[in-house]
Every structure is written in structure tokens, then in C-alpha cells.
Design a protein around this motif. Structure first.
Motif, PDB file in Angstrom:
ATOM      1  N   GLN A  28     -13.854   3.654  -1.935  1.00  0.00           N
ATOM      2  CA  GLN A  28     -14.158   3.610  -3.363  1.00  0.00           C
ATOM      3  C   GLN A  28     -13.091   2.846  -4.154  1.00  0.00           C
ATOM      4  N   LEU A  29     -11.833   3.054  -3.800  1.00  0.00           N
ATOM      5  CA  LEU A  29     -10.735   2.435  -4.552  1.00  0.00           C
ATOM      6  C   LEU A  29     -10.247   1.125  -3.950  1.00  0.00           C
ATOM      7  N   ARG A  30     -10.707   0.828  -2.733  1.00  0.00           N
ATOM      8  CA  ARG A  30     -10.255  -0.349  -1.995  1.00  0.00           C
ATOM      9  C   ARG A  30      -8.740  -0.357  -1.850  1.00  0.00           C
ATOM     10  N   LEU A  31      -8.225   0.804  -1.451  1.00  0.00           N
ATOM     11  CA  LEU A  31      -6.800   0.984  -1.212  1.00  0.00           C
ATOM     12  C   LEU A  31      -6.605   1.690   0.121  1.00  0.00           C
ATOM     13  N   LYS A  60      -3.318  -3.116  -8.698  1.00  0.00           N
ATOM     14  CA  LYS A  60      -2.511  -2.869  -9.882  1.00  0.00           C
ATOM     15  C   LYS A  60      -3.338  -2.019 -10.844  1.00  0.00           C
ATOM     16  N   ILE A  61      -2.811  -0.846 -11.165  1.00  0.00           N
ATOM     17  CA  ILE A  61      -3.476   0.070 -12.091  1.00  0.00           C
ATOM     18  C   ILE A  61      -2.443   0.472 -13.132  1.00  0.00           C
ATOM     19  N   ALA A  62      -2.770   0.292 -14.397  1.00  0.00           N
ATOM     20  CA  ALA A  62      -1.879   0.674 -15.503  1.00  0.00           C
ATOM     21  C   ALA A  62      -0.483   0.087 -15.317  1.00  0.00           C
ATOM     22  N   ASN A  63      -0.426  -1.197 -14.968  1.00  0.00           N
ATOM     23  CA  ASN A  63       0.832  -1.914 -14.763  1.00  0.00           C
ATOM     24  C   ASN A  63       1.693  -1.355 -13.631  1.00  0.00           C
ATOM     25  N   ILE A  64       1.065  -0.665 -12.683  1.00  0.00           N
ATOM     26  CA  ILE A  64       1.762  -0.134 -11.505  1.00  0.00           C
ATOM     27  C   ILE A  64       1.099  -0.719 -10.263  1.00  0.00           C
ATOM     28  N   ASN A  65       1.897  -1.292  -9.387  1.00  0.00           N
ATOM     29  CA  ASN A  65       1.352  -1.778  -8.114  1.00  0.00           C
ATOM     30  C   ASN A  65       1.252  -0.616  -7.136  1.00  0.00           C
ATOM     31  N   ILE A  66       0.077  -0.402  -6.597  1.00  0.00           N
ATOM     32  CA  ILE A  66      -0.163   0.702  -5.672  1.00  0.00           C
ATOM     33  C   ILE A  66      -0.429   0.131  -4.290  1.00  0.00           C
ATOM     34  N   ASP A  67       0.389   0.539  -3.316  1.00  0.00           N
ATOM     35  CA  ASP A  67       0.213   0.104  -1.928  1.00  0.00           C
ATOM     36  C   ASP A  67      -0.673   1.055  -1.143  1.00  0.00           C
ATOM     37  N   ALA A  68      -0.560   2.341  -1.425  1.00  0.00           N
ATOM     38  CA  ALA A  68      -1.312   3.345  -0.677  1.00  0.00           C
ATOM     39  C   ALA A  68      -1.329   4.654  -1.461  1.00  0.00           C
ATOM     40  N   ILE A  69      -2.273   5.497  -1.093  1.00  0.00           N
ATOM     41  CA  ILE A  69      -2.395   6.837  -1.663  1.00  0.00           C
ATOM     42  C   ILE A  69      -2.182   7.834  -0.529  1.00  0.00           C
ATOM     43  N   GLY A  70      -1.427   8.888  -0.792  1.00  0.00           N
ATOM     44  CA  GLY A  70      -1.267   9.973   0.169  1.00  0.00           C
ATOM     45  C   GLY A  70      -2.182  11.111  -0.222  1.00  0.00           C
TER      46      GLY A  70
END
Length: 68
Positions: A41-44, A4-14
Motif C-alpha cells: 500500500q505504501l510502496r515502502l 518522502k513524507i512530510a519532508n522526512i525521507n523514509i527508508d523502511a517501516i518497522g
């Protein structure tokens, strides 16, 4: 992994990378960018290498363009 970053749940990055050479007729494309490093680095989860797979499947190396 979810984050969760800035009140947004992030599952993955493209990560499409930055193209330094592109020749779809020869089925060659080279991007810089390291999905494994960013994931660590981001653990994502990071999904990358879109262009290369698209070219090898007969595309022009822009698999996300139809969604835009």
C-alpha cells in the motif's frame, strides 16, 4: 525504495504487530498485522516479525526493549 513524507525521507517501516497471545516459555507468540500488505500500500520496505525471531533465539519476545 525510499519515500518522502512530510519532508522526512523514509527508508523502511518497522511493524512489531499487535500481540494477541504471548508465551515465551513455550516459544509462542502471535501478532496481528500484515507487513506485506502495508509495504504494498505504501510502496515502502516493511520489516516485521521481530518478536517471533527473538523468542526462537532464546529471548523474551521484546528485542527492541534494550534500545528503549
Amino acid at each position: 525504495r525510499k519515500k518522502k513524507i512530510a519532508n522526512i525521507n523514509i527508508d523502511a517501516i518497522g511493524l512489531h504487530g499487535h500481540t494477541i497471545y504471548h508465551n515465551p516459555k513455550e516459544k509462542i507468540t502471535v501478532q496481528i498485522g500484515n507487513p506485506q500488505f502495508i509495504a504494498a500500500q505504501l510502496r515502502l520496505n516493511v520489516v516485521g516479525n521481530f518478536r517471533e525471531l527473538d523468542i526462537h533465539r532464546g529471548g523474551e519476545g521484546a528485542p527492541l526493549a534494550p534500545f528503549g
